[in-house]
Design a protein around this motif. Structure first.
Motif, PDB file in Angstrom:
ATOM      1  N   ARG A 473      36.110  21.632 -44.020  1.00  0.00           N
ATOM      2  CA  ARG A 473      34.753  22.029 -44.429  1.00  0.00           C
ATOM      3  C   ARG A 473      33.771  21.885 -43.273  1.00  0.00           C
ATOM      4  NH1 ARG A 473      36.653  19.197 -48.943  1.00  0.00           N
ATOM      5  NH2 ARG A 473      36.831  20.491 -50.831  1.00  0.00           N
ATOM      6  N   GLU A 551      36.319  27.411 -50.282  1.00  0.00           N
ATOM      7  CA  GLU A 551      34.882  27.192 -50.399  1.00  0.00           C
ATOM      8  C   GLU A 551      34.103  27.731 -49.205  1.00  0.00           C
ATOM      9  OE1 GLU A 551      34.201  23.075 -51.162  1.00  0.00           O
ATOM     10  OE2 GLU A 551      35.528  23.073 -52.904  1.00  0.00           O
ATOM     11  N   ASN A 553      32.284  30.171 -46.739  1.00  0.00           N
ATOM     12  CA  ASN A 553      31.691  31.494 -46.913  1.00  0.00           C
ATOM     13  C   ASN A 553      31.805  32.347 -45.664  1.00  0.00           C
ATOM     14  OD1 ASN A 553      29.784  30.435 -45.181  1.00  0.00           O
ATOM     15  ND2 ASN A 553      28.131  30.364 -46.694  1.00  0.00           N
ATOM     16  N   THR A 608      33.577  25.931 -58.214  1.00  0.00           N
ATOM     17  CA  THR A 608      32.488  25.819 -57.251  1.00  0.00           C
ATOM     18  C   THR A 608      31.654  27.085 -57.243  1.00  0.00           C
ATOM     19  OG1 THR A 608      33.709  26.794 -55.436  1.00  0.00           O
ATOM     20  CG2 THR A 608      34.010  24.441 -55.770  1.00  0.00           C
ATOM     21  N   ALA A 610      30.932  28.770 -54.654  1.00  0.00           N
ATOM     22  CA  ALA A 610      31.589  29.743 -53.776  1.00  0.00           C
ATOM     23  C   ALA A 610      32.683  30.481 -54.532  1.00  0.00           C
ATOM     24  CB  ALA A 610      32.176  29.035 -52.555  1.00  0.00           C
ATOM     25  N   GLN A 611      33.447  29.738 -55.339  1.00  0.00           N
ATOM     26  CA  GLN A 611      34.494  30.394 -56.111  1.00  0.00           C
ATOM     27  C   GLN A 611      33.899  31.318 -57.170  1.00  0.00           C
ATOM     28  OE1 GLN A 611      36.505  26.775 -57.247  1.00  0.00           O
ATOM     29  NE2 GLN A 611      38.312  27.358 -56.086  1.00  0.00           N
TER      30      GLN A 611
END
Length: 622
Positions: A473, A551, A553, A608, A610-611
Motif C-alpha cells: 500500500r 485497493e 487506484n 472497500t 476502491a473495490q
C-alpha cells in the motif's frame, strides 16, 4: 470431414487443421554423442530407446538421464500407407516438429531435409523428394543443446548439473509433437488474421507454398457457433490471397458482445478456407479460427475491446516433474488452463517458455488472457542477441493469431542484459526488441523488459516481493506513492526506471509478487520469497497481499508468483502434482474481490471504497 479440437485434442497445430495427419510420438531409437564425433546418420550407434516427445532428462522418456549430454540422436522407421505416399504433382508429405531444444538437423533416408535453431519454436520439412521407398522412410534427428552455453536462450533450464535456486532440470532435444501431414501439391502454408473491432471485420492473409495459378480461387467462410457471418471469394496474387470479412449473422446483426472475444465471452469465429481450381474442384481445404478482440494501453489503462480491463494473472512455469517442459499429455495442457480459471484468475503469464500451441488453444476456448514470453539467455554478446531475436520473431509469428495473447514480453528482469543501466548497447537492444515487436504486431502492448530497469514498453511491470500488504500500500496505493516509489524505492534492489525514462501513459502493473511458501521441513530443498506455517496462514497472507493490490487506484493488474511448485521452487498455490494447498474456492473468492465464493459469482459483499468503485470493472474481467 476435418475433426475439430473438441474431437481431437492431440492435433498439434490447432489454427491450421487438415484431416490427413499422423502423430509420430512413441518409441524412437536414441543415443548420446558426448564426444560430439558423429556427423551423419551412418555414424550414430543407437543403443537406447526413448519415448518421444519427452526429454531424456525426464522420467516419462524412460531414461531419466539428468547429467550433461550436449548432443543426442534419434531415429525411427516410418511405414507409409498408400494414402500417405507422395505422388508427384498430386500429393506431398510434410514432416513437422513442434519444438526441439536447441539446434536440430533432420535427415530422411540419408538426405538432410531441415536444420533449425531455437528450442521453443516449430519447423517443418517437405520430405516428398527425399523419401526413397514407397512403403516408408527412415528419419534421423541430431539435437545439440549445450548446458553450459549461456548465450543460448535457455530460460529456467539450469546450466549447473544439479538444479539450484530458481532453475530446473534441463529439457534436451525433442519435447513437442513430431507429426506427419499429407498435403496437396499446392497448399495453404500459413494464415494470418487481423481483427478490427471497431469495424467488425476480420482481415485474412492466406499464404501458399508456391504461386497460385490465375484461374484458381480462394473461398472463405466465417461462422460463429454454426451461424454464418461472412462468405467471400478472392483470388491470389502470387503466393498470397487477402480477404476482408465483415462479420454479420445472415439473420441480422448480433449484439456486439456476441461477436467479441473476452475471458467472460470467449467467442471463437470458425474459418474455413478452400483453394479451388478453375472447374471449382477443391485443391486444398483447411480449418482455422480467430477472435475478434483488441488489446491496447491508453492513458495509463489496459484496454480490452476498448474498455478498461483489470488483469488478474498468475505466473506459470508449465513444468511437470515427470516430463519437464513437455506436458505429460495433451489433456494436461487443457487441465492447466482450467486450473488457472478455477482459481479466479483471468490470465496467465507463461514464464520463460513458449508454450505448446494446444495450451494457447485452450486459453482461447476457455477464456484466459496470456502474456507471451520467451526463454532468455544469460550473457550479452552478439551471438546471444542474434539467437534471441531470431527465436522471438518466430514465436511472435507463430502465436499472432491467438486472441488470448494480449501482450508480448521479450525480456524478463534484465536476463541477458545484466548491465542494462550502464551499457548503452544493452539499452539499445531492449529498445530494439520493443520496436521490432511493435513493427511486427502493432495490435498488442509490448513490455521491453519486465520487472525493473524499464527503458521501453507499453506496460511498466514491477516485481516486488514485499511480505506485507502495508508495504505494498505504501508503494502503490496512490499516484503520489507510486511517484515516490519510482524515484526513491528499489523493490528488488534495482531501479524501476532507467536511462532517463519517465512514465508516459504506460499502464502500471505488479507483475510479480507474493511467492509464498509453506515452511519447509528440516532437510527439504526449498526456494521462495517468504514462508508461512500452515495452509490457513498461506490463505490469510495471500488475502492480505492481494487486498492491498486491489485497493490501489493506480495499478491496472497483477501477476502472482506462482501457480505450482516447481522442483525446489516451492512457492506455488498448487503442489507440483497440481493438488491445491488451500481451498480453491477461497482463493477464487480473494481473486475476484469478494468476501466469499457464491454460485454464479454474484457480488455478495464489497469491502472497500476502491473495490466498490471498481466492482463493475472487475465484473467485466470475469
Amino acid at each position: 470431414m476435418l475433426s475439430n479440437m473438441h474431437d481431437d485434442p492431440h492435433y498439434p497445430r490447432p489454427q491450421l487443421r487438415r484431416p490427413e495427419w499422423r502423430d509420430l510420438s512413441g518409441p524412437w531409437r536414441f543415443a548420446f554423442d558426448d564426444e560430439n564425433s558423429w556427423r551423419a546418420p551412418g555414424d550414430a550407434t543407437f543403443d537406447r530407446e526413448i519415448q518421444v516427445p519427452f526429454p531424456p532428462e525426464s522420467e516419462l522418456s524412460g531414461l531419466r538421464e539428468t547429467g550433461y549430454h550436449a548432443v543426442v540422436w534419434y531415429a525411427r522407421r516410418v511405414d507409409l500407407s498408400e494414402a500417405e505416399r507422395p505422388v508427384r504433382g498430386e500429393r506431398r508429405l510434410v514432416l513437422h516438429f513442434g519444438a526441439v531444444d536447441y539446434r536440430a538437423s533432420v535427415w530422411v533416408d540419408g538426405h538432410l531435409v531441415a536444420t533449425h535453431e531455437g528450442g521453443h519454436t516449430p519447423f517443418s520439412a517437405d520430405i516428398s523428394e527425399a523419401v526413397g521407398r514407397a512403403d516408408g522412410f527412415e528419419v534421423v534427428v541430431r539435437a545439440e543443446d549445450d548446458p553450459r552455453d549461456l548465450a543460448q536462450p535457455r530460460g529456467k533450464q539450469d546450466w549447473q548439473e544439479v538444479p539450484h535456486v530458481i532453475w530446473y532440470h534441463r529439457t534436451t532435444g525433442i519435447w513437442q509433437t513430431v507429426w506427419l501431414e499429407v498435403v496437396p501439391d499446392m497448399f495453404v502454408e500459413r494464415l494470418k488474421f487481423l481483427p478490427d473491432v471497431d469495424r467488425g471485420e476480420l482481415r485474412l492473409t492466406a499464404r501458399f507454398n508456391r504461386d497460385v495459378s490465375a484461374d484458381a480461387s480462394v473461398h472463405v467462410k466465417a461462422s460463429l457457433r454454426g451461424n454464418v457471418l461472412a462468405r467471400q471469394v478472392v483470388y491470389a496474387d502470387g503466393r498470397e490471397a487477402h480477404a476482408v470479412l465483415g462479420l454479420r449473422h445472415t439473420s441480422g446483426t448480433p449484439e456486439r458482445h456476441d461477436l467479441l472475444w473476452s475471458p467472460k465471452r470467449p467467442n471463437l469465429i470458425d474459418v474455413e478456407i478452400e483453394l479451388r481450381d478453375a472447374s471449382g474442384a477443391v485443391i486444398d481445404r483447411v480449418e482455422s479460427y480467430a477472435g475478434l478482440r483488441s488489446a491496447e494501453v491508453r492513458d495509463g489503462q489496459f484496454l480490452l475491446n476498448g474498455f478498461p480491463y483489470y488483469l488478474r494473472l498468475v505466473l506459470a512455469q508449465n513444468y511437470w516433474p515427470q516430463s519437464h517442459l513437455a506436458a505429460p499429455s495433451p489433456g494436461h495442457l487443457q487441465r492447466e488452463v482450467e486450473l488457472v480459471k478455477e482459481l479466479g484468475f483471468n490470465g496467465v503469464r507463461i514464464h520463460q517458455k513458449i508454450e505448446d500451441p494446444r495450451f494457447l488453444y485452450w486459453c482461447d476456448r476457455v477464456g484466459l488472457v496470456v502474456w507471451g514470453e520467451i526463454a532468455n539467455a544469460y550473457v550479452f554478446d552478439e551471438d546471444a542477441q542474434l539467437r534471441l531475436t531470431s527465436e522471438w520473431l518466430e514465436a511472435v509469428r507463430r502465436d499472432f493469431n491467438h486472441p488470448c495473447v494480449v501482450a508480448w514480453v521479450p525480456l524478463n528482469e534484465s536476463w541477458g542484459v545484466p548491465n542494462l543501466e550502464r551499457d548503452a548497447l544493452q539499452r539499445h537492444f531492449v529498445k530494439g526488441l520493443y520496436h521490432l515487436t511493435k513493427s511486427l504486431d502493432p495490435t498488442r502492448p509490448v513490455i521491453g523488459n519486465d520487472g525493473w530497469q524499464h527503458v521501453a514498453g507499453d506496460i511498466l511491470g514491477i516485481h516486488d516481493y514485499a511480505f506485507t500488504g502495508d508495504v505494498l500500500r505504501e508503494r502503490y496505493g496512490s499516484h503520489e506513492q507510486l511517484a515516490h516509489t519510482f524515484e526513491r524505492v528499489q523493490p528488488h534492489f534495482r531501479r524501476i526506471l532507467t536511462d532517463g525514462h519517465t512514465r508516459r501513459g504506460e499502464a502500471v502493473m505488479l507483475t510479480e509478487f507474493g511467492g509464498l511458501s509453506l515452511r519447509p521441513a528440516e532437510s527439504e530443498r526449498w526456494w521462495g520469497y517468504g514462508t508461512v506455517g500452515s495452509p490457513d496462514e498461506l490463505l490469510e497472507k495471500y488475502r492480505e497481499l492481494v487486498a492491498a493490490v486491489l485497493e490501489s487506484n493506480v495499478l491496472m493488474g497483477f501477476c502472482y508468483t506462482q501457480l505450482t511448485d516447481t522442483e525446489q521452487e516451492t512457492n506455488g498455490l498448487l503442489r507440483a502434482d497440481r493438488t491445491p494447498k488451500v481451498d480453491p474456492a477461497k482463493l477464487r473468492a480473494v481473486n475476484v474481490g469478494f468476501a466469499h465464493s457464491v454460485p454464479g459469482d454474484v457480488i455478495n459483499e464489497i469491502h472497500t471504497d476502491a473495490q466498490r468503485r471498481d466492482a463493475d470493472l472487475r465484473k467485466n474481467t470475469e
